[in-house]
Scaffold this motif. Sequence first.
Motif, PDB file in Angstrom:
ATOM      1  N   ASN A 266      11.804  30.864 -38.217  1.00 32.86           N
ATOM      2  CA  ASN A 266      11.811  29.746 -39.160  1.00 32.86           C
ATOM      3  C   ASN A 266      12.029  28.421 -38.447  1.00 32.86           C
ATOM      4  O   ASN A 266      11.449  27.402 -38.833  1.00 32.86           O
TER       5      ASN A 266
ATOM      6  N   LYS B 111      10.625  35.150 -45.235  1.00 29.96           N
ATOM      7  CA  LYS B 111      11.819  35.478 -46.007  1.00 29.96           C
ATOM      8  C   LYS B 111      12.062  36.983 -45.999  1.00 29.96           C
ATOM      9  O   LYS B 111      11.160  37.774 -46.274  1.00 29.96           O
TER      10      LYS B 111
ATOM     11  N   THR C  18      24.262  36.312 -44.775  1.00 27.79           N
ATOM     12  CA  THR C  18      24.590  34.916 -44.492  1.00 27.79           C
ATOM     13  C   THR C  18      25.670  34.795 -43.428  1.00 27.79           C
ATOM     14  O   THR C  18      25.560  33.979 -42.506  1.00 27.79           O
TER      15      THR C  18
ATOM     16  N   LYS D 235      25.015  33.110 -39.686  1.00 29.21           N
ATOM     17  CA  LYS D 235      25.760  31.951 -39.204  1.00 29.21           C
ATOM     18  C   LYS D 235      26.351  32.205 -37.823  1.00 29.21           C
ATOM     19  O   LYS D 235      26.313  31.338 -36.942  1.00 29.21           O
TER      20      LYS D 235
ATOM     21  N   LYS E 125      18.663  23.185 -34.236  1.00 31.63           N
ATOM     22  CA  LYS E 125      19.326  22.610 -35.403  1.00 31.63           C
ATOM     23  C   LYS E 125      19.817  23.723 -36.314  1.00 31.63           C
ATOM     24  O   LYS E 125      19.329  24.856 -36.246  1.00 31.63           O
ATOM     25  N   THR E 126      20.758  23.399 -37.161  1.00 37.06           N
ATOM     26  CA  THR E 126      21.308  24.373 -38.096  1.00 37.06           C
ATOM     27  C   THR E 126      20.264  24.721 -39.157  1.00 37.06           C
ATOM     28  O   THR E 126      19.703  23.836 -39.797  1.00 37.06           O
ATOM     29  N   PRO E 127      19.993  25.997 -39.343  1.00 39.60           N
ATOM     30  CA  PRO E 127      18.961  26.390 -40.314  1.00 39.60           C
ATOM     31  C   PRO E 127      19.460  26.346 -41.755  1.00 39.60           C
ATOM     32  O   PRO E 127      20.668  26.277 -42.008  1.00 39.60           O
ATOM     33  N   ASP E 128      18.521  26.367 -42.682  1.00 38.90           N
ATOM     34  CA  ASP E 128      18.837  26.501 -44.097  1.00 38.90           C
ATOM     35  C   ASP E 128      18.946  28.005 -44.371  1.00 38.90           C
ATOM     36  O   ASP E 128      17.944  28.704 -44.507  1.00 38.90           O
ATOM     37  N   TYR E 129      20.176  28.511 -44.424  1.00 37.41           N
ATOM     38  CA  TYR E 129      20.375  29.958 -44.528  1.00 37.41           C
ATOM     39  C   TYR E 129      19.789  30.537 -45.812  1.00 37.41           C
ATOM     40  O   TYR E 129      19.296  31.671 -45.820  1.00 37.41           O
ATOM     41  N   ASP E 130      19.816  29.770 -46.897  1.00 30.18           N
ATOM     42  CA  ASP E 130      19.274  30.265 -48.162  1.00 30.18           C
ATOM     43  C   ASP E 130      17.758  30.473 -48.108  1.00 30.18           C
ATOM     44  O   ASP E 130      17.198  31.235 -48.903  1.00 30.18           O
ATOM     45  N   ALA E 131      17.102  29.798 -47.175  1.00 36.38           N
ATOM     46  CA  ALA E 131      15.646  29.917 -47.049  1.00 36.38           C
ATOM     47  C   ALA E 131      15.239  31.148 -46.245  1.00 36.38           C
ATOM     48  O   ALA E 131      14.055  31.460 -46.141  1.00 36.38           O
TER      49      ALA E 131
END
Length: 336
Positions: A104, A111, A298, A302, A316-322
């Motif tokens: 991602n 997903k 999750t 992390k 960069k920090t990912p969007d974990y919900d995605a």
Amino acid sequence: MSKMFFQTGRKKSFSSYKLAISAAIALGITASSVAQAADTPVAIGISGWTGFAPLTLADKAGIFKKNGLDVTLKKVPQQSRHLAIASGDLQCAATTVETYLTWNAAGVAVKQIVQLDKSYGADGIAVRPGINKITDLKGKTISVDAPGTSSYFLLAWMLDKNGMSVKDVKLATLGPDAAAHAFLAGQNDAAVSYEPYLSSIRQSPDKGKILATTLDYPMVMDTLGCTPDFLNKNPKAAQALVNSYFEALAMIKSDPDKSNEIMGAAVKETGKQFAEEASYLRWQDLEQNKKFFGGEITSFSKEAATLLTQMKILRKTPDYDALFDPQFVANASVAK
């Protein structure tokens, strides 16, 4: 069309019934052609990893087909599986949880929709005699797959837990199969591999030993993921994929001998050999999946992201919900 012919409120005569059948045949709408048209094509990228075998079973045993799917399983190396997704050659793929972070981040959105397995000793590091702990690997040459793969991440994870990094060792880039073969041929000081290849080293104690596995460092878990585009356009097919996985697990439980023969044949092994290798992992059932998507995914993502950022693989920090969609597990049905 079937509703128009057969589901009106009036009782049809036999002659009307024959007329309806004739009309359907004339239009080329037979039951078989309707079923065939309903099969949703989907290409899934996998490897020879033992944990992915229930997908092979669902294919070979006709479970996918029964559930309205036209599945093609393609063996694609892990480091290039996301490229096949980006090109449109694959709609879905099976891989380790942390790999979705890198995919991602590289702009290939995938997903996760179902957890397949957790490694219980199926992934590990083999070493030469005289190497007795992780810190003894300092300065040693280790055969391991490329950055961005589960084997590379496993090595980095184990080193990190012992105050080291990949900078403290020398790397020889080889895939899990080639790494095991090279180790057995006397090359390099250590090798990172997984089942079924790791068992070839287990069976050759004169060549070395297994220093550490996921029993010592439980961090390898696999999921099946699909592109958001595929999921949005084919939600019923996505649900059928998840249901088919659980149906394959039910078959393994009810008929283990036949299931092991089918799954073993896919990697040119006997059912007995396959069953032995499969004992080093745990396929995840519906309840375990619910727990996983309820929070485990999750929390692990992390922790994995922190290490990948330190390794400069993530920027960069990912969007974990995605990274996942839990609805398909939540709505899954399990065959009895």
